[in-house]
Motif scaffolding. Structure first.
Motif, PDB file in Angstrom:
ATOM      1  N   ALA A 194       0.829  -1.210   0.000  1.00  0.00           N
ATOM      2  CA  ALA A 194       0.000   0.000   0.000  1.00  0.00           C
ATOM      3  C   ALA A 194       0.862   1.257   0.000  1.00  0.00           C
ATOM      4  O   ALA A 194       0.588   2.213  -0.739  1.00  0.00           O
ATOM      5  CB  ALA A 194      -0.936  -0.013   1.217  1.00  0.00           C
ATOM      6  N   LEU A 195       1.909   1.259   0.817  1.00  0.00           N
ATOM      7  CA  LEU A 195       2.790   2.428   0.878  1.00  0.00           C
ATOM      8  C   LEU A 195       3.477   2.686  -0.462  1.00  0.00           C
ATOM      9  O   LEU A 195       3.596   3.832  -0.907  1.00  0.00           O
ATOM     10  CB  LEU A 195       3.850   2.233   1.962  1.00  0.00           C
ATOM     11  N   GLU A 196       3.926   1.616  -1.119  1.00  0.00           N
ATOM     12  CA  GLU A 196       4.620   1.763  -2.396  1.00  0.00           C
ATOM     13  C   GLU A 196       3.700   2.288  -3.487  1.00  0.00           C
ATOM     14  O   GLU A 196       4.169   2.826  -4.483  1.00  0.00           O
ATOM     15  CB  GLU A 196       5.225   0.415  -2.805  1.00  0.00           C
ATOM     16  N   ASP A 197       2.402   2.143  -3.292  1.00  0.00           N
ATOM     17  CA  ASP A 197       1.442   2.670  -4.264  1.00  0.00           C
ATOM     18  C   ASP A 197       1.181   4.158  -4.065  1.00  0.00           C
ATOM     19  O   ASP A 197       0.651   4.820  -4.955  1.00  0.00           O
ATOM     20  CB  ASP A 197       0.118   1.894  -4.154  1.00  0.00           C
ATOM     21  N   MET A 198       1.564   4.678  -2.898  1.00  0.00           N
ATOM     22  CA  MET A 198       1.239   6.069  -2.568  1.00  0.00           C
ATOM     23  C   MET A 198       2.446   6.990  -2.453  1.00  0.00           C
ATOM     24  O   MET A 198       2.305   8.210  -2.549  1.00  0.00           O
ATOM     25  CB  MET A 198       0.473   6.105  -1.226  1.00  0.00           C
ATOM     26  N   ILE A 199       3.610   6.424  -2.209  1.00  0.00           N
ATOM     27  CA  ILE A 199       4.820   7.240  -2.002  1.00  0.00           C
ATOM     28  C   ILE A 199       5.901   6.749  -2.956  1.00  0.00           C
ATOM     29  O   ILE A 199       6.190   5.549  -2.999  1.00  0.00           O
ATOM     30  CB  ILE A 199       5.314   7.136  -0.545  1.00  0.00           C
ATOM     31  N   PRO A 200       6.526   7.635  -3.728  1.00  0.00           N
ATOM     32  CA  PRO A 200       7.611   7.218  -4.623  1.00  0.00           C
ATOM     33  C   PRO A 200       8.685   6.453  -3.874  1.00  0.00           C
ATOM     34  O   PRO A 200       8.986   6.749  -2.710  1.00  0.00           O
ATOM     35  CB  PRO A 200       8.141   8.555  -5.161  1.00  0.00           C
ATOM     36  N   GLN A 201       9.268   5.457  -4.531  1.00  0.00           N
ATOM     37  CA  GLN A 201      10.180   4.520  -3.888  1.00  0.00           C
ATOM     38  C   GLN A 201      11.338   5.207  -3.173  1.00  0.00           C
ATOM     39  O   GLN A 201      11.662   4.873  -2.031  1.00  0.00           O
ATOM     40  CB  GLN A 201      10.728   3.549  -4.938  1.00  0.00           C
ATOM     41  N   VAL A 202      11.971   6.180  -3.829  1.00  0.00           N
ATOM     42  CA  VAL A 202      13.123   6.860  -3.221  1.00  0.00           C
ATOM     43  C   VAL A 202      12.704   7.592  -1.951  1.00  0.00           C
ATOM     44  O   VAL A 202      13.374   7.528  -0.917  1.00  0.00           O
ATOM     45  CB  VAL A 202      13.770   7.842  -4.223  1.00  0.00           C
ATOM     46  N   LYS A 203      11.565   8.280  -2.013  1.00  0.00           N
ATOM     47  CA  LYS A 203      11.064   9.024  -0.860  1.00  0.00           C
ATOM     48  C   LYS A 203      10.643   8.074   0.265  1.00  0.00           C
ATOM     49  O   LYS A 203      10.911   8.334   1.446  1.00  0.00           O
ATOM     50  CB  LYS A 203       9.875   9.892  -1.288  1.00  0.00           C
ATOM     51  N   LEU A 204      10.009   6.970  -0.097  1.00  0.00           N
ATOM     52  CA  LEU A 204       9.576   5.991   0.904  1.00  0.00           C
ATOM     53  C   LEU A 204      10.775   5.400   1.633  1.00  0.00           C
ATOM     54  O   LEU A 204      10.766   5.276   2.865  1.00  0.00           O
ATOM     55  CB  LEU A 204       8.759   4.888   0.234  1.00  0.00           C
ATOM     56  N   GLN A 205      11.812   5.044   0.893  1.00  0.00           N
ATOM     57  CA  GLN A 205      13.014   4.485   1.505  1.00  0.00           C
ATOM     58  C   GLN A 205      13.637   5.478   2.481  1.00  0.00           C
ATOM     59  O   GLN A 205      14.060   5.113   3.580  1.00  0.00           O
ATOM     60  CB  GLN A 205      14.017   4.113   0.406  1.00  0.00           C
ATOM     61  N   ASP A 206      13.672   6.747   2.075  1.00  0.00           N
ATOM     62  CA  ASP A 206      14.234   7.784   2.939  1.00  0.00           C
ATOM     63  C   ASP A 206      13.410   7.945   4.212  1.00  0.00           C
ATOM     64  O   ASP A 206      13.965   8.068   5.313  1.00  0.00           O
ATOM     65  CB  ASP A 206      14.281   9.109   2.167  1.00  0.00           C
TER      66      ASP A 206
END
Length: 324
Positions: A188-200
């Motif tokens: 769900a998170l990966e569908d809403m937040i770009p991968q680079v930003k989510l990882q950060d």
């Protein structure tokens, strides 16, 4: 003439610049009197101060557009600079947007009830069958709160209970062992937040994902906290989790009472908590049903078929067994 450096923050510069720097090229064509050079996350601008101020305002508008919609097109850049509404502006009822720009919003009356309950109360129970959007919508509400800075972090938790099969000892470190249980939350998170930003965000603990056992002893403040699959908690576990609530915190508890994977004769903590807290002020209970299912149409039919069978079994008279 003056020179100014504009730093692009909170978004992926690649999205801002566009494929082949197409967005920067559009800005250059609309501001022919300025010399614009973009590198990494810094835009260097040289030219007239008044023109530069307008350019900086448009850069900020584009940045805010990407923060809200996760994407921006060439047409959007043109509309923003010209002061026209973009296509996304017509979806005013959307909670937020997926990384592909798809609006995320309620798709049924009960889903809207969950959204309304979240804005009104600090603790919400969302209970219903598979596919009703309980988890996805709850995470969307948490991400929205994070983007609007009404919460400083998101904490997501699940009980590490296997769904009817024994996985045995999993290889790897602690994260590797618990990740299989938490994968639906990552999805769900990966569908809403770009991968680079989510990882950060995860590296900085702005978004934390942990099994329920890791919650003991914590006080969770300034956060949106979600407990998923709560039907697989015991009464003691869910009481422990609910009492972690700190200042400026909202909690969402989701679960499906028809999919309890606890050992036989173990009572679900979710069911107990709903009975005990039903009339407590500041707590909402949203009950979803098969009409709220937003997955494939077969999911609705499957849920209804299993529910009919469950009701039939409840109505069947129990046969007495004699001991010889």
């Amino acid at each position: 003439m003056i020179e100014k450096h504009i730093v692009i923050e909170d978004i992926d510069p690649v999205e801002f610049y566009g494929a082949g720097n197409s967005h920067i090229q559009i800005l250059k064509s609309l501001y022919p009197k300025l010399r614009v050079v973009a590198r990494d996350n810094v835009i260097k601008v040289l030219g007239d101060e008044e023109e530069m101020c307008r350019f900086e305002e448009d850069v900020e508008k584009i940045r805010r557009h990407i923060v809200r919609y996760n994407t921006v097109t060439d047409e959007d850049v043109l509309d923003i600079v010209k002061g026209n509404p973009t296509k996304g502006d017509s979806n005013d009822d959307a909670l937020l947007y997926s990384i592909t720009g798809r609006p995320i919003k309620s798709r049924s009356a009960n889903q809207q009830q969950l959204i309304d309950a979240f804005s009104r109360d600090d603790m919400v129970f969302a209970v219903g069958p598979a596919g009703t959007g309980k988890t996805y919508l709850s995470i969307a509400l948490a991400v929205k709160a994070l983007k609007e800075k009404t919460a400083r972090k998101i904490i997501l938790s699940r009980p590490a209970v296997e769904a009817g099969e024994k996985l045995g000892f999993l290889p790897g470190d602690m994260k590797d062992k618990i990740d299989p249980y938490l994968q639906p939350l990552y999805d769900a998170l990966e569908d809403m937040i770009p991968q680079v930003k989510l990882q950060d965000m995860m590296e900085k603990n702005v978004i934390q994902i942990a099994p329920l056992a890791f919650m003991r002893g914590r006080t969770l403040s300034d956060a949106v906290v979600i407990l998923d699959e709560a039907q697989n908690t015991t009464t003691a576990q869910i009481k422990m989790f609910l009492t972690r609530m700190g200042w400026n915190t909202k909690m969402i508890v989701t679960g499906d009472l028809t999919q309890i994977d606890l050992p036989q004769n173990t009572h679900s903590g979710l069911s107990a908590a709903m009975d005990i807290l039903d009339d407590v002020e500041g707590i909402s209970i949203v009950r979803m049903d098969s009409k709220d299912i937003v997955r494939h149409k077969l999911v609705t039919r499957i849920v209804n078929a299993f529910e009919r069978k469950r009701q039939e079994q409840k109505q069947e008279p129990k046969t007495k067994t004699s001991i010889i």
